[in-house]
Design an enzyme around this catalytic site. Structure first.
Site, short mmCIF file in Angstrom:
data_model
loop_
_atom_site.label_atom_id
_atom_site.label_comp_id
_atom_site.label_asym_id
_atom_site.label_seq_id
_atom_site.Cartn_x
_atom_site.Cartn_y
_atom_site.Cartn_z
N LYS A 32 0.92 -1.26 0.24
CA LYS A 32 -0.01 0.00 -0.25
C LYS A 32 0.98 1.32 0.10
CE LYS A 32 -2.15 1.90 4.04
NZ LYS A 32 -2.32 3.39 4.18
N ASP A 59 -3.50 4.24 -2.03
CA ASP A 59 -4.47 4.76 -0.97
C ASP A 59 -4.46 6.25 -0.92
OD1 ASP A 59 -6.38 4.64 1.18
OD2 ASP A 59 -4.63 4.41 2.60
N LYS A 61 -7.42 8.30 -0.97
CA LYS A 61 -8.76 8.47 -0.39
C LYS A 61 -9.22 10.05 -0.78
CE LYS A 61 -7.72 6.67 4.41
NZ LYS A 61 -6.18 6.12 4.02
N ASP A 64 -13.88 15.01 -3.31
CA ASP A 64 -14.12 16.20 -3.87
C ASP A 64 -15.29 16.22 -4.59
OD1 ASP A 64 -13.42 18.80 -5.01
OD2 ASP A 64 -11.44 18.41 -4.64
N THR A 123 -11.27 5.61 11.64
CA THR A 123 -11.03 5.09 12.90
C THR A 123 -10.37 5.98 13.73
OG1 THR A 123 -9.26 3.93 12.32
CG2 THR A 123 -11.05 2.58 12.46
N ARG A 214 3.36 -1.96 10.54
CA ARG A 214 4.53 -2.06 11.46
C ARG A 214 4.71 -3.48 11.68
NH1 ARG A 214 2.22 2.84 14.96
NH2 ARG A 214 0.28 1.90 13.82
O1 C5P Z 1 1.51 -0.09 11.14
P1 C5P Z 1 -0.14 -0.66 11.09
O2 C5P Z 1 -0.28 -2.02 10.86
O3 C5P Z 1 -0.89 -0.02 12.15
O4 C5P Z 1 -0.18 0.07 9.57
C1 C5P Z 1 -1.72 0.31 9.08
C2 C5P Z 1 -1.91 0.90 7.89
O5 C5P Z 1 -3.40 0.86 7.63
C3 C5P Z 1 -1.57 2.26 7.95
O6 C5P Z 1 -1.09 2.74 6.80
C4 C5P Z 1 -2.55 3.13 8.39
O7 C5P Z 1 -2.59 4.47 8.06
C5 C5P Z 1 -3.89 2.34 7.83
N1 C5P Z 1 -5.12 2.54 8.25
C6 C5P Z 1 -5.45 2.41 9.47
N2 C5P Z 1 -6.61 2.26 10.07
C7 C5P Z 1 -7.74 2.67 9.24
C8 C5P Z 1 -7.37 2.99 8.12
C9 C5P Z 1 -6.14 2.88 7.48
O8 C5P Z 1 -4.42 1.90 10.33
N3 C5P Z 1 -8.80 2.71 9.70
#
Ligand code: C5P
Length: 234
Positions: A32, A59, A61, A64, A123, A214
């Site tokens: 992503k 991604d 998002k 507009d 979220t 992560r």
């Molecule tokens: O590092 P981690 O596993 O938390 O990363 C999750 C990814 O998903 C990040 O790119 C974060 O911005 C994205 N994301 C999220 N929660 C959402 C929408 C997107 O964690 N509701």
């Protein structure tokens, strides 16, 4: 895609992104690339990572007026992407314009049509945040309402929290794709993610794709981490 894991490359460092892509390729279904990477490097940067054999989740998002979103999507035609995001709060006409724009791109370029999925309620927003912008429904009810609107607007699915999977699948059916972040393998750091599920739990509830950052990118061996997560799904 055989492997539902999408590794979130949350960086503006193009060399680091390329290294990570080389490490995890073969162990994840896709990568992503989001706003921070795209703002720093544009479509040319994405094309250093994506290819027809390895299309990415773009991604961005978009949110507009319908005309502008359709034009922005048309501007992504050259990028090898299998999945992109827009905000459902842009409304039905905007979502329909987006769905049409990807179909037009595919017809023009001959590439496979990417899926367009909607972001419902971020979220990072809680019930108080929704009240402050004049939304009186419960977060979970508003999420399902927006998912239904996305489906009626011919989007392919939505991005949702692991805890919303079952309610959305009940409302929208099994073919409506759910892209799910907030995933943590058992025993790993939740960090700023508050309501997490393991990869297997999310898949068992009906997730179609898992967005995982992560736990893979922060590992000393991203390839091994991705491999173990994939093995845990079986
Ligand atoms: O590092 P981690 O596993 O938390 O990363 C999750 C990814 O998903 C990040 O790119 C974060 O911005 C994205 N994301 C999220 N929660 C959402 C929408 C997107 O964690 N509701």
């Amino acid at each position: 895609m055989q492997n539902p894991i999408i590794c979130a490359v949350d960086t503006t460092d193009i060399a680091a992104a390329k290294t990570l892509a080389a490490q995890v390729r073969g162990h994840v279904g896709s990568l992503k690339l989001g706003l921070e990477f795209f703002t720093a490097h544009g479509a040319a940067g994405v094309s250093q990572i994506a290819s027809p054999e390895f299309p990415v989740f773009l991604d961005l998002k978009f949110h507009d007026i319908p005309h502008t979103v359709a034009k922005a999507i048309k501007a992504t035609a050259a990028i090898d992407t299998f999945l992109m995001t827009i905000h459902t709060a842009g409304g039905k006409a905007m979502m329909q314009a987006a769905a049409e724009a990807v179909s037009e791109n595919a017809a023009k370029t001959g590439k496979a049509r990417p899926m367009v999925v909607g972001v419902t309620i971020l979220t990072s927003l809680d019930q108080n945040d929704l009240s402050s912008i004049g939304v009186s429904l419960q977060v979970s009810d508003q999420v399902v309402r927006l998912a239904e609107l996305a489906q009626a607007s011919r989007l392919d699915g939505v991005v949702c929290s692991p805890h919303e999977i079952e309610a959305i699948k009940r409302a929208c059916g099994k073919d409506f794709k759910l892209i799910v972040p907030g995933i943590r393998p058992a025993g790993s750091e939740a960090a700023d993610q508050k309501r997490v599920l393991t990869p297997k739990e999310a898949m068992d509830r009906g997730a179609d794709y898992l967005v995982i950052g992560r736990p893979i990118t922060g590992s000393t061996s991203p390839a091994q981490a991705a491999k173990e997560i994939f093995a845990s799904l079986k």
